[in-house]
Motif scaffolding. Structure first.
Motif, PDB file in Angstrom:
ATOM      1  N   GLU A   6     -73.580 -52.392  40.524  1.00 24.13           N
ATOM      2  CA  GLU A   6     -74.162 -51.650  41.549  1.00 24.13           C
ATOM      3  C   GLU A   6     -75.795 -51.793  41.769  1.00 24.13           C
ATOM      4  O   GLU A   6     -76.316 -52.207  40.774  1.00 24.13           O
ATOM      5  CB  GLU A   6     -74.062 -50.085  40.913  1.00 24.13           C
ATOM      6  N   SER A   7     -75.904 -51.558  42.740  1.00 31.33           N
ATOM      7  CA  SER A   7     -77.446 -51.348  43.257  1.00 31.33           C
ATOM      8  C   SER A   7     -77.807 -50.541  44.193  1.00 31.33           C
ATOM      9  O   SER A   7     -77.047 -49.650  44.757  1.00 31.33           O
ATOM     10  CB  SER A   7     -77.906 -52.731  43.900  1.00 31.33           C
ATOM     11  N   SER A  17     -82.712 -40.337  52.060  1.00 28.74           N
ATOM     12  CA  SER A  17     -81.611 -41.221  52.053  1.00 28.74           C
ATOM     13  C   SER A  17     -81.686 -42.574  51.182  1.00 28.74           C
ATOM     14  O   SER A  17     -82.858 -43.028  50.984  1.00 28.74           O
ATOM     15  CB  SER A  17     -81.160 -41.647  53.472  1.00 28.74           C
ATOM     16  N   LEU A  18     -80.387 -42.843  50.711  1.00 25.04           N
ATOM     17  CA  LEU A  18     -80.240 -44.085  49.836  1.00 25.04           C
ATOM     18  C   LEU A  18     -79.080 -44.831  50.204  1.00 25.04           C
ATOM     19  O   LEU A  18     -78.047 -43.806  50.508  1.00 25.04           O
ATOM     20  CB  LEU A  18     -80.393 -43.745  48.224  1.00 25.04           C
ATOM     21  N   ARG A  19     -78.822 -45.880  49.901  1.00 25.32           N
ATOM     22  CA  ARG A  19     -77.382 -46.632  50.182  1.00 25.32           C
ATOM     23  C   ARG A  19     -77.285 -47.348  49.021  1.00 25.32           C
ATOM     24  O   ARG A  19     -78.111 -48.232  48.495  1.00 25.32           O
ATOM     25  CB  ARG A  19     -77.537 -47.615  51.416  1.00 25.32           C
ATOM     26  N   LEU A  20     -76.223 -46.990  48.382  1.00 20.04           N
ATOM     27  CA  LEU A  20     -75.701 -47.708  46.907  1.00 20.04           C
ATOM     28  C   LEU A  20     -74.792 -48.787  47.420  1.00 20.04           C
ATOM     29  O   LEU A  20     -73.942 -48.591  48.375  1.00 20.04           O
ATOM     30  CB  LEU A  20     -75.086 -46.641  46.028  1.00 20.04           C
ATOM     31  N   SER A  21     -74.821 -49.716  46.601  1.00 20.37           N
ATOM     32  CA  SER A  21     -73.846 -50.985  47.003  1.00 20.37           C
ATOM     33  C   SER A  21     -73.323 -51.319  45.442  1.00 20.37           C
ATOM     34  O   SER A  21     -73.725 -51.164  44.449  1.00 20.37           O
ATOM     35  CB  SER A  21     -74.637 -52.130  47.283  1.00 20.37           C
ATOM     36  N   CYS A  22     -71.932 -51.719  45.702  1.00 21.39           N
ATOM     37  CA  CYS A  22     -71.211 -52.022  44.352  1.00 21.39           C
ATOM     38  C   CYS A  22     -70.563 -53.663  44.889  1.00 21.39           C
ATOM     39  O   CYS A  22     -69.942 -53.543  45.669  1.00 21.39           O
ATOM     40  CB  CYS A  22     -70.351 -51.118  44.046  1.00 21.39           C
ATOM     41  N   VAL A  78     -68.384 -52.376  48.347  1.00 18.62           N
ATOM     42  CA  VAL A  78     -68.217 -50.872  48.730  1.00 18.62           C
ATOM     43  C   VAL A  78     -69.802 -50.231  48.491  1.00 18.62           C
ATOM     44  O   VAL A  78     -70.469 -50.352  47.780  1.00 18.62           O
ATOM     45  CB  VAL A  78     -67.235 -50.311  47.615  1.00 18.62           C
ATOM     46  N   TYR A  79     -69.937 -49.396  49.774  1.00 18.85           N
ATOM     47  CA  TYR A  79     -71.129 -48.759  49.737  1.00 18.85           C
ATOM     48  C   TYR A  79     -71.021 -47.298  49.691  1.00 18.85           C
ATOM     49  O   TYR A  79     -70.114 -46.911  49.977  1.00 18.85           O
ATOM     50  CB  TYR A  79     -71.829 -49.134  51.245  1.00 18.85           C
ATOM     51  N   LEU A  80     -72.081 -46.627  49.299  1.00 19.15           N
ATOM     52  CA  LEU A  80     -72.054 -45.258  49.380  1.00 19.15           C
ATOM     53  C   LEU A  80     -73.379 -44.901  50.427  1.00 19.15           C
ATOM     54  O   LEU A  80     -74.514 -44.851  49.634  1.00 19.15           O
ATOM     55  CB  LEU A  80     -72.217 -44.371  48.158  1.00 19.15           C
ATOM     56  N   GLN A  81     -73.495 -44.594  51.474  1.00 20.20           N
ATOM     57  CA  GLN A  81     -74.675 -43.895  52.030  1.00 20.20           C
ATOM     58  C   GLN A  81     -74.845 -42.462  51.704  1.00 20.20           C
ATOM     59  O   GLN A  81     -74.179 -41.800  52.093  1.00 20.20           O
ATOM     60  CB  GLN A  81     -74.315 -44.210  53.664  1.00 20.20           C
ATOM     61  N   THR A  90     -79.204 -35.537  41.738  1.00 24.21           N
ATOM     62  CA  THR A  90     -79.807 -36.465  40.781  1.00 24.21           C
ATOM     63  C   THR A  90     -78.668 -36.897  39.837  1.00 24.21           C
ATOM     64  O   THR A  90     -78.174 -35.871  39.296  1.00 24.21           O
ATOM     65  CB  THR A  90     -81.015 -35.769  40.067  1.00 24.21           C
ATOM     66  N   ALA A  91     -78.348 -37.914  39.378  1.00 19.27           N
ATOM     67  CA  ALA A  91     -77.246 -38.305  38.531  1.00 19.27           C
ATOM     68  C   ALA A  91     -77.477 -40.040  38.309  1.00 19.27           C
ATOM     69  O   ALA A  91     -78.141 -40.817  39.200  1.00 19.27           O
ATOM     70  CB  ALA A  91     -76.158 -38.107  38.967  1.00 19.27           C
ATOM     71  N   VAL A  92     -76.491 -40.501  37.273  1.00 16.90           N
ATOM     72  CA  VAL A  92     -76.497 -41.980  37.349  1.00 16.90           C
ATOM     73  C   VAL A  92     -74.934 -41.982  38.038  1.00 16.90           C
ATOM     74  O   VAL A  92     -73.974 -41.278  37.922  1.00 16.90           O
ATOM     75  CB  VAL A  92     -76.342 -42.421  35.885  1.00 16.90           C
ATOM     76  N   TYR A  93     -75.257 -43.033  39.041  1.00 12.73           N
ATOM     77  CA  TYR A  93     -74.042 -43.346  39.764  1.00 12.73           C
ATOM     78  C   TYR A  93     -73.347 -44.447  39.328  1.00 12.73           C
ATOM     79  O   TYR A  93     -73.730 -45.578  39.349  1.00 12.73           O
ATOM     80  CB  TYR A  93     -74.310 -43.330  41.458  1.00 12.73           C
ATOM     81  N   TYR A  94     -71.875 -44.411  39.278  1.00  9.03           N
ATOM     82  CA  TYR A  94     -71.052 -45.327  38.889  1.00  9.03           C
ATOM     83  C   TYR A  94     -70.068 -45.949  39.914  1.00  9.03           C
ATOM     84  O   TYR A  94     -69.485 -44.879  40.728  1.00  9.03           O
ATOM     85  CB  TYR A  94     -70.259 -45.112  37.668  1.00  9.03           C
ATOM     86  N   CYS A  95     -69.671 -47.020  40.180  1.00  8.10           N
ATOM     87  CA  CYS A  95     -68.620 -47.582  40.853  1.00  8.10           C
ATOM     88  C   CYS A  95     -67.507 -47.864  40.086  1.00  8.10           C
ATOM     89  O   CYS A  95     -67.622 -48.464  38.907  1.00  8.10           O
ATOM     90  CB  CYS A  95     -69.289 -48.694  41.504  1.00  8.10           C
ATOM     91  N   ALA A  96     -66.719 -47.654  40.681  1.00 11.00           N
ATOM     92  CA  ALA A  96     -65.234 -47.909  39.666  1.00 11.00           C
ATOM     93  C   ALA A  96     -64.060 -48.350  40.586  1.00 11.00           C
ATOM     94  O   ALA A  96     -63.971 -47.778  41.968  1.00 11.00           O
ATOM     95  CB  ALA A  96     -64.608 -46.758  38.991  1.00 11.00           C
ATOM     96  N   ALA A  97     -63.068 -49.188  39.883  1.00 13.14           N
ATOM     97  CA  ALA A  97     -61.877 -49.577  40.691  1.00 13.14           C
ATOM     98  C   ALA A  97     -60.666 -49.153  39.835  1.00 13.14           C
ATOM     99  O   ALA A  97     -60.705 -49.401  38.635  1.00 13.14           O
ATOM    100  CB  ALA A  97     -62.020 -51.215  40.676  1.00 13.14           C
ATOM    101  N   GLY A  98     -59.769 -48.770  40.333  1.00  9.28           N
ATOM    102  CA  GLY A  98     -58.542 -48.382  39.948  1.00  9.28           C
ATOM    103  C   GLY A  98     -58.531 -47.168  38.702  1.00  9.28           C
ATOM    104  O   GLY A  98     -57.827 -47.287  37.895  1.00  9.28           O
ATOM    105  N   SER A  99     -59.609 -46.393  38.977  1.00  7.65           N
ATOM    106  CA  SER A  99     -59.882 -45.332  38.273  1.00  7.65           C
ATOM    107  C   SER A  99     -59.102 -44.223  38.299  1.00  7.65           C
ATOM    108  O   SER A  99     -58.869 -43.271  37.284  1.00  7.65           O
ATOM    109  CB  SER A  99     -61.343 -44.911  38.390  1.00  7.65           C
ATOM    110  N   GLY A 100     -58.172 -43.881  39.262  1.00  7.49           N
ATOM    111  CA  GLY A 100     -57.319 -43.010  39.329  1.00  7.49           C
ATOM    112  C   GLY A 100     -57.851 -41.467  39.484  1.00  7.49           C
ATOM    113  O   GLY A 100     -57.301 -40.858  39.135  1.00  7.49           O
TER     114      GLY A 100
END
Length: 119
Positions: A6-7, A17-22, A78-81, A90-100
């Protein structure tokens, strides 16, 4: 090696605004259901948004109309705009794959990126 990196986190004022990338490697990205989670100061974990392999999306109620998830298969990213940010984002944001839809239980996870929104 399977990796999710992530970044894009940082500190912004409310309304910003922020855009997160994974960016992912080591698995078939376009066939994966991807998700963004966040873990706030109280350590509660929340599913924020998902995007399925068919392109369908989900948003938790608190971010609807403000956040947009998208993905670029060619870039394996994958992005999160995130717009109109609020202090409660405010939080730590995590990207996940197949997390269900389960926090830190299934699938593959990134290392997290901090988002801090000041009032």
């Amino acid at each position: 090696e399977l990796q999710l990196v992530e970044s894009g986190g940082g500190s912004v004022q409310a309304g910003g605004s922020l855009r997160l990338s994974c960016t992912v490697s080591g698995f078939t990205f376009r066939d994966s259901d991807m998700a963004w989670y966040r873990q706030g100061p109280g350590n509660e974990c929340e599913l924020v948004s998902t995007i399925s392999s068919d392109g369908s999306t989900y948003y938790t109620d608190s971010v609807k109309g403000r956040f947009t998830i998208s993905q670029d298969n060619a870039k394996r990213t994958v992005y999160l705009q995130m717009n109109s940010l609020k202090p409660e984002d405010t939080a730590v944001y995590y990207c996940a794959a197949g997390s269900g839809g389960y926090c830190f239980t299934f699938g593959y996870w990134g290392q997290g990126t901090q988002v801090t929104v000041s009032s």
